[in-house]
Design a protein around this motif. Sequence first.
Motif, mmCIF file in Angstrom:
data_model
loop_
_atom_site.group_PDB
_atom_site.id
_atom_site.type_symbol
_atom_site.label_atom_id
_atom_site.label_comp_id
_atom_site.label_asym_id
_atom_site.label_seq_id
_atom_site.Cartn_x
_atom_site.Cartn_y
_atom_site.Cartn_z
ATOM 1 N N GLY A 56 0.811 -1.209 0.000
ATOM 2 C CA GLY A 56 0.000 0.000 0.000
ATOM 3 C C GLY A 56 0.846 1.260 0.000
ATOM 4 O O GLY A 56 1.997 1.256 0.457
ATOM 5 N N ARG A 57 0.267 2.358 -0.484
ATOM 6 C CA ARG A 57 1.012 3.606 -0.622
ATOM 7 C C ARG A 57 1.570 4.089 0.715
ATOM 8 O O ARG A 57 2.720 4.506 0.808
ATOM 9 N N ARG A 58 0.756 4.025 1.772
ATOM 10 C CA ARG A 58 1.207 4.525 3.064
ATOM 11 C C ARG A 58 2.357 3.684 3.612
ATOM 12 O O ARG A 58 3.343 4.224 4.121
ATOM 13 N N GLU A 59 2.238 2.367 3.511
ATOM 14 C CA GLU A 59 3.297 1.485 3.999
ATOM 15 C C GLU A 59 4.579 1.668 3.198
ATOM 16 O O GLU A 59 5.684 1.685 3.759
ATOM 17 N N ALA A 60 4.450 1.787 1.870
ATOM 18 C CA ALA A 60 5.636 1.991 1.025
ATOM 19 C C ALA A 60 6.325 3.311 1.359
ATOM 20 O O ALA A 60 7.561 3.383 1.427
ATOM 21 N N ALA A 61 5.523 4.362 1.588
ATOM 22 C CA ALA A 61 6.091 5.667 1.928
ATOM 23 C C ALA A 61 6.805 5.609 3.279
ATOM 24 O O ALA A 61 7.878 6.197 3.454
ATOM 25 N N SER A 62 6.226 4.878 4.236
ATOM 26 C CA SER A 62 6.846 4.743 5.550
ATOM 27 C C SER A 62 8.178 4.015 5.459
ATOM 28 O O SER A 62 9.166 4.417 6.082
ATOM 29 N N ARG A 63 8.218 2.949 4.677
ATOM 30 C CA ARG A 63 9.463 2.198 4.502
ATOM 31 C C ARG A 63 10.512 3.057 3.793
ATOM 32 O O ARG A 63 11.695 3.038 4.160
ATOM 33 N N ALA A 64 10.096 3.825 2.782
ATOM 34 C CA ALA A 64 11.030 4.704 2.079
ATOM 35 C C ALA A 64 11.594 5.754 3.031
ATOM 36 O O ALA A 64 12.800 6.050 3.010
ATOM 37 N N ALA A 69 18.834 2.153 -1.369
ATOM 38 C CA ALA A 69 17.557 2.231 -0.655
ATOM 39 C C ALA A 69 16.452 1.549 -1.447
ATOM 40 O O ALA A 69 15.634 0.800 -0.888
ATOM 41 N N ARG A 70 16.414 1.808 -2.751
ATOM 42 C CA ARG A 70 15.413 1.148 -3.601
ATOM 43 C C ARG A 70 15.592 -0.371 -3.567
ATOM 44 O O ARG A 70 14.611 -1.122 -3.504
ATOM 45 N N ALA A 71 16.844 -0.829 -3.581
ATOM 46 C CA ALA A 71 17.105 -2.271 -3.551
ATOM 47 C C ALA A 71 16.658 -2.905 -2.239
ATOM 48 O O ALA A 71 16.320 -4.095 -2.206
ATOM 49 N N LEU A 72 16.643 -2.124 -1.148
ATOM 50 C CA LEU A 72 16.322 -2.663 0.165
ATOM 51 C C LEU A 72 14.864 -2.474 0.576
ATOM 52 O O LEU A 72 14.456 -2.964 1.631
ATOM 53 N N VAL A 73 14.077 -1.782 -0.244
ATOM 54 C CA VAL A 73 12.737 -1.377 0.201
ATOM 55 C C VAL A 73 11.838 -2.569 0.520
ATOM 56 O O VAL A 73 10.983 -2.498 1.404
#
Length: 230
Positions: free
Chosen positions: A115-123, A154-158
């Motif tokens: 989800g967008r919120r979870e992805a943003a939090s991880r980023a 960071a992208r590789a670890l998301v």
Amino acid sequence: MTQLIELKGVAKRYDGTGAPALGPLTLSVARGEALAVTGPSGSGKSTLLNLVAGLDRPTDGTVTVAGRRIDRLSEHALARFRREHIGMAFQFFNLLDDLTVADNIQLPARLTGTGRREAASRADELMEMLGIRRHARVHPSRLSGGERQRVGVARALVNRPELLLADEPTGALDTASGHDVRELLRDLHRGGQTIVLVTHDLSLAETVASRAIHLVDGRLARDTRAGAVR
């Protein structure tokens, strides 16, 4: 330690009648290990990385990553497996310049259905950890090489991959930026991240790797425990 990568009798030929570009090679990499792959140009380093990533298939032998025989997965299953288990950092970053830093980092997570919120939090978590939080709304073309490589990592670890593959991660960087990326990879390994990196940079191998292999003409010439700073 359990094995994260197991190659058994692996060979890869691009010309059916010629010598193999790699192999035959049998190799295991344990969870938590940082393996540097060195060797001259044309020695099979990139072929090895591509086989472990599932970007190429062996002519002979088996490739098992995280308990899965990836050499016999379909292309669709391979793509899903990579998104869920493998992160890749590239020499020339492969970032999308029309997206912001934050959106570049979130992209693999969004592709796996996060989800967008979870992805943003991880980023946000990764940008803070890697010291690039201030660049969240900036486009990659505005950043230095070292900063772009941090975005790439960071992208590789998301997606919290079990395995990070790095292909010449300092190859396109100046001396100062290369030092920063070496320290970053060393810190990730200290935190338990399994890493396989292909490099011509011996200082990178010495700083990051707990083990190093040297390929010559597609064959394993040397396999040593490195004197890495832990």
